[in-house]
Every structure is written in C-alpha cells, then in structure tokens.
Design an enzyme around this catalytic site. Sequence first.
Site, short mmCIF file in Angstrom:
data_model
loop_
_atom_site.label_atom_id
_atom_site.label_comp_id
_atom_site.label_asym_id
_atom_site.label_seq_id
_atom_site.Cartn_x
_atom_site.Cartn_y
_atom_site.Cartn_z
N ASP A 12 0.88 -1.19 0.00
CA ASP A 12 0.00 0.00 0.00
C ASP A 12 0.90 1.22 0.00
OD1 ASP A 12 -2.45 1.53 0.24
OD2 ASP A 12 -1.88 1.92 2.31
N SER A 13 0.29 2.36 -0.28
CA SER A 13 1.05 3.61 -0.22
C SER A 13 1.45 3.94 1.22
CB SER A 13 0.20 4.75 -0.77
OG SER A 13 -0.95 4.90 0.04
N TYR A 44 -0.56 8.55 -2.53
CA TYR A 44 -0.47 8.28 -3.96
C TYR A 44 -1.63 8.95 -4.71
CZ TYR A 44 3.02 4.43 -3.59
OH TYR A 44 4.15 3.67 -3.39
N CYS A 75 -4.20 -1.44 -2.11
CA CYS A 75 -4.27 0.00 -2.36
C CYS A 75 -5.12 0.18 -3.61
CB CYS A 75 -2.86 0.54 -2.60
SG CYS A 75 -2.81 2.28 -3.08
N GLU A 154 -2.60 8.90 7.99
CA GLU A 154 -1.14 8.75 8.01
C GLU A 154 -0.50 9.54 9.16
OE1 GLU A 154 1.23 6.98 6.10
OE2 GLU A 154 -0.49 5.85 5.38
N CYS A 186 -10.87 3.21 -0.68
CA CYS A 186 -9.48 3.50 -0.32
C CYS A 186 -9.24 2.72 0.95
CB CYS A 186 -9.29 4.99 -0.08
SG CYS A 186 -7.68 5.38 0.64
N THR A 187 -8.14 1.99 0.99
CA THR A 187 -7.94 1.11 2.15
C THR A 187 -7.62 1.87 3.44
OG1 THR A 187 -5.66 0.78 1.39
CG2 THR A 187 -7.27 -0.92 0.80
N HIS A 188 -7.34 3.16 3.33
CA HIS A 188 -7.16 3.95 4.56
C HIS A 188 -8.50 4.26 5.23
CE1 HIS A 188 -3.11 4.84 2.99
NE2 HIS A 188 -2.81 5.40 4.14
N1 DGL Z 1 -4.68 3.30 0.57
C1 DGL Z 1 -4.73 3.84 -0.71
C2 DGL Z 1 -5.88 3.48 -1.57
O1 DGL Z 1 -6.54 2.52 -1.28
C3 DGL Z 1 -4.03 5.06 -1.05
C4 DGL Z 1 -4.17 6.32 -0.53
C5 DGL Z 1 -3.18 7.33 -1.04
O2 DGL Z 1 -1.99 7.08 -0.95
O3 DGL Z 1 -3.63 8.36 -1.52
O4 DGL Z 1 -6.14 4.11 -2.55
#
Ligand code: DGL
Length: 273
Positions: A12-13, A44, A75, A154, A186-188
């Site tokens: 992941d990022s 990202y 990600c 983050e 988004c996994t975050h």
């Molecule tokens: N966790 C990421 C996703 O699922 C990325 C978030 C990012 O780096 O902007 O898109």
Amino acid sequence: MNRNNAPIGVIDSGVGGLTVVKEMLQYLSTETIIYIGDDARCPYGPRSVEEVKEFTMEMASALAKMGIKMLVVACNTATAVTLDLLREQFPFPVLGVIEPGARAATRVSSTRKIAVLGTVGTIKSQAYENAISAISADAEIVPLACPEFVPLVESGQYKQMDIRPVVKRSLDPIAHMEFDTAILGCTHYPLLYNQIQEQLPAGVTIVSSAYETVRDVEKVLSKLRLENISGERKDPIFYTTGELEGFRSIAIDWLGIERPDVRHIVLGKPGCQ
Ligand code: DGL
C-alpha cells in the site's frame, strides 16, 4: 524454501493496507505476511499515473526478491492503474482490491445506486465504474474524491483530534444524493469508519473491500494449491519507507499486535521522495 511456505506480499502507499492485513490475519491463519507501506511517498492519490506505477513496481520488486508466492495490492489507487502491469511482470498471482469491493457493493445494494469514496487517482480512473458495470450494467455510481482523509490517517490525527468537521465537509457534496450503499474505495478509509458512517445518510450500507479480497486470496491459494499446509505461520513483518514510530503505533492500534515487527526499507532512486 517450499513455495507453499513462502509469504504473501501486501503493498500500500502507507498504513491503509493494514485494513486488509487485519482480515488476512483473521481468516488466513496459516499464511505468513510481508507488508510494504510506502509512507514516505504517501499519498499516492494526487500523484500521476506514471508515478503510482513506478512506486508500485518498486514495492512489488522488493517483495519479489524476498520470495513471495502471491501479491495483494491493498491500495485502490495502485490497483486502479497498475494491476495489469504487475500481472504481466511477475510470475506469482497478483490480486487487487477494486473488483472485490465492486462485487461486495453490488451484492448489498438494492437500489443499484452506489457511492464510491476514494482518492483523486481512483475516482479519476473510473475503475469502480468499470468494475461495477461489468457486474451490474444498470448500476448508477455517485463518485466522490476525499483527498483530506488519507493525511488524517497517516499523520495519526484521526486518533488525536475531532475530525468530524473534515469528514462532514468532505462528504457534503453527496449529502443530498440518493444511494443506498457506499464503498470505502481507499484502504485507509476503514480507519475512519465511525466518522464516515456518522456523516452518511441513515440507512446507507458501508462496504469495504478487505473481507471480500481475502475471500479471493483463499480461492486463488486453493485453486493453485499454494496454501501453507505446514501449520508454520511466522509473525508478519512490516516494512515502511517512512518513520517507524508512526507506523508502529497505527499497527498496534489497528491490528492489536503488541509488538509488531516494523522495519525500514529504502525504495527508488535517492532524492525522488
Ligand atoms: N490506501 C490507498 C488506496 O486505497 C491510497 C491512498 C493514497 O496514498 O492516496 O487508494
């Protein structure tokens, strides 16, 4: 090393992929995980397609050298633009998170009106529109980029301050639109689940791709007879390009691991972070 005993790589990022790791630890009780989070170059979402491809390839190459048997691109932003390339370049199976999320959403939505919350890159790519319409041609998508969410995670601010005003402001553009399901694309975002749920209209079902992605991992492991049947799972190793303490604290908090093995890794050319 016997291929079945080799670890599964997860990328992941940043720390977002830990939301997928959490499900993997729960449901894949015999598999060993090696994770890379590119926290130093996160987010990202606002980056160009070329940059996301380059950084993602660097993470995948590092894990390939460590001998993984499968790669999970945890990600959405990287899945949206890099999945095909990764599948071409590496000999192991590569799984993304967008198709599983699309599948989960179409299963629970009865009105076929589905909101997709994601990074600027994911929303621009229209990867969810494509994945959802391949399953359900009559579905209507309500896309929304939420660029403020990833930095809140983050930085660890989501644990320290009241982030409701930011979440409300971000979700305002779709507050009066009709949909019965919202994908956390988004996994975050699952780390902000409660705050997001609070701001979405009542009755909206929130879907994240983590659980569904792990079902795909199980299926592919079984189809390719790649399961670790030795019963010897090693503790997960987490590499970050960023700062160890911040990563460790989120890993402890989210995964409930008392002393996660968090290490530093350098990727890419010097000066390109
Ligand atoms: N966790 C990421 C996703 O699922 C990325 C978030 C990012 O780096 O902007 O898109």
